[in-house]
Design an enzyme around this catalytic site. Sequence first.
Site, short mmCIF file in Angstrom:
data_model
loop_
_atom_site.label_atom_id
_atom_site.label_comp_id
_atom_site.label_asym_id
_atom_site.label_seq_id
_atom_site.Cartn_x
_atom_site.Cartn_y
_atom_site.Cartn_z
N GLY A 202 0.82 2.00 -19.03
CA GLY A 202 1.21 3.40 -18.74
C GLY A 202 2.53 4.06 -19.50
N VAL A 203 1.33 4.64 -20.17
CA VAL A 203 2.29 5.82 -21.18
C VAL A 203 2.45 7.48 -21.42
CG1 VAL A 203 2.84 3.74 -22.93
CG2 VAL A 203 0.44 5.22 -23.33
N GLY A 204 2.26 7.72 -20.14
CA GLY A 204 2.55 9.32 -20.21
C GLY A 204 4.40 9.54 -20.05
N VAL B 167 7.00 9.00 -18.54
CA VAL B 167 8.22 7.76 -18.29
C VAL B 167 8.07 6.99 -19.47
CG1 VAL B 167 9.75 6.58 -17.28
CG2 VAL B 167 8.89 8.57 -16.24
N LYS C 22 11.59 13.84 3.42
CA LYS C 22 10.22 14.17 3.05
C LYS C 22 9.65 15.28 3.29
CE LYS C 22 8.14 12.69 -1.10
NZ LYS C 22 8.51 12.27 -1.99
P1 NAD Z 1 2.69 10.49 -15.89
O1 NAD Z 1 1.31 11.04 -15.02
O2 NAD Z 1 3.40 11.09 -16.98
O3 NAD Z 1 1.87 8.99 -16.93
C1 NAD Z 1 1.56 7.72 -16.54
C2 NAD Z 1 0.61 7.33 -17.17
O4 NAD Z 1 -0.17 6.15 -16.52
C3 NAD Z 1 -1.01 7.98 -17.51
O5 NAD Z 1 -0.91 8.45 -19.53
C4 NAD Z 1 -1.79 7.84 -17.18
O6 NAD Z 1 -3.15 8.02 -17.49
C5 NAD Z 1 -1.21 5.52 -16.62
N1 NAD Z 1 -2.89 4.92 -15.90
C6 NAD Z 1 -2.89 5.36 -14.50
N2 NAD Z 1 -3.12 5.02 -13.92
C7 NAD Z 1 -3.65 3.71 -14.92
C8 NAD Z 1 -3.39 2.16 -14.88
N3 NAD Z 1 -4.36 1.31 -13.74
N4 NAD Z 1 -3.19 1.43 -15.93
C9 NAD Z 1 -2.95 2.27 -17.03
N5 NAD Z 1 -2.10 2.81 -17.70
C10 NAD Z 1 -2.74 4.50 -15.80
O7 NAD Z 1 3.70 9.75 -15.42
P2 NAD Z 1 4.80 9.61 -15.18
O8 NAD Z 1 5.15 10.93 -14.55
O9 NAD Z 1 5.75 9.15 -16.95
O10 NAD Z 1 5.27 8.72 -14.22
C11 NAD Z 1 4.66 7.18 -14.04
C12 NAD Z 1 5.43 6.12 -13.12
O11 NAD Z 1 6.94 6.77 -12.82
C13 NAD Z 1 4.42 7.08 -11.51
O12 NAD Z 1 4.32 5.68 -10.53
C14 NAD Z 1 5.71 7.94 -10.68
O13 NAD Z 1 5.59 8.26 -9.86
C15 NAD Z 1 7.06 7.33 -11.38
N6 NAD Z 1 8.37 8.07 -11.01
C16 NAD Z 1 8.13 8.47 -12.22
C17 NAD Z 1 9.16 9.73 -12.27
C18 NAD Z 1 9.29 10.66 -13.72
O14 NAD Z 1 10.41 11.43 -13.76
N7 NAD Z 1 8.15 11.42 -13.85
C19 NAD Z 1 10.35 9.77 -11.26
C20 NAD Z 1 10.29 8.24 -10.20
C21 NAD Z 1 9.29 7.27 -10.55
#
Ligand code: NAD
Length: 347
Positions: free
Chosen positions: A180-182, A184, A79
């Site tokens: 969290g509906v971002g 992923v 890292k």
């Molecule tokens: P993202 O930023 O696209 O989505 C995260 C969502 O969570 C956002 O819509 C945000 O508004 C919401 N959020 C934040 N705090 C919150 C809370 N307290 N309650 C409810 N919703 C909340 O991120 P992502 O890429 O979808 O990743 C989501 C998680 O998965 C993160 O923890 C990330 O580290 C993990 N992750 C992502 C990937 C990837 O490929 N993107 C891979 C491994 C792990």
Amino acid sequence: APWDFPDYDDHEGVHLFRDQASGLTAVIAIHSTALGPAAGGTRFWHYPNRADAITDALRLSRGMSYKNAMAGLPMGGGKGVILADPQRTKTPEMLAAFGRAVDSLGGRYVTAEDVGMSDADMVEIRKQTMHVAGLPVGSDAAGGDPGPSTSLGVFLGVKAAIRRAMKRDDIAGVHVAIQGVGSVGGTLARRLAAEGAKLTLADVDAARAERLAAELGAVTVAAGDIARVEADVFSPCALGAILDETSIPLLSAPIVAGAANNQLATKEDGARLHARGVLYAPDYVINGGGIINVGLEYLGQGDRADVEERIGHIPGRLEQIWDESAATGDPAAEVADRIARRLIGRV
Ligand code: NAD
């Protein structure tokens, strides 16, 4: 000194970099190269002090070793951390200096994006070193946005948990609460809805959750209430450290399976979940789809079909963990770490 840090002892090395001209101060921790080059993203973050940055790099690099091993990738774990100033000033000169730092390790460490870094930053770093992944790519190649790959793995993992705990393959009517509906969580919701699952969604961006719920015929709750929803599955797809001594007793769902990194606030929380009889999908195993995507991009192996084929092994890995957990009585989170250490030749 870095070797006095409690997290140092199981690492192969930690490298400290400084470039006075650009103002770069950076750490690259290499946990293991037993399976291949130490791969893991670079975090660009402001820390209150340098020791915190080194501790973060050490812990995150160990996490990457475990994650890459469990994903079946021929890659070790490492890292990078760039110490940002409070304003998070990032310059092309600083990225170039970091690229030279990565290059000086001769391929023992491969970087990619993490918190605070973008694919455009990777393009800057690529000017100095070939040991970088996470660059923008064409649509058929492995690589690019890892979100959809992560979401596919989480979807398959959620189904594996339902199969095990509820003894059913078909998920029609199974209730999943998604935090969290971002990138992923949003895609996960769509995949689950397409197979008839009943969804409750929550996001701190309430409008985002509302929009998706309207589209999928789901309901929403306030972000603070999602872990308590009486669902079959709780799927954390937002923040880390959401499973702790306060939240676990309030959980209603018998399954926890989601994408968020570092869901357990402390090691004891894995045992707390286990004691409550919750079937837990260890985060770094179920969310390995994104690293499979980035890993194959770097290795120059494979297209989308290969990425998906490898993601298809995530449920089998979870089954192995749950079987060993059932046989030993140890929490799934501990079993996952043990299997990962076995894979990289550590005991
Ligand atoms: P993202 O930023 O696209 O989505 C995260 C969502 O969570 C956002 O819509 C945000 O508004 C919401 N959020 C934040 N705090 C919150 C809370 N307290 N309650 C409810 N919703 C909340 O991120 P992502 O890429 O979808 O990743 C989501 C998680 O998965 C993160 O923890 C990330 O580290 C993990 N992750 C992502 C990937 C990837 O490929 N993107 C891979 C491994 C792990």
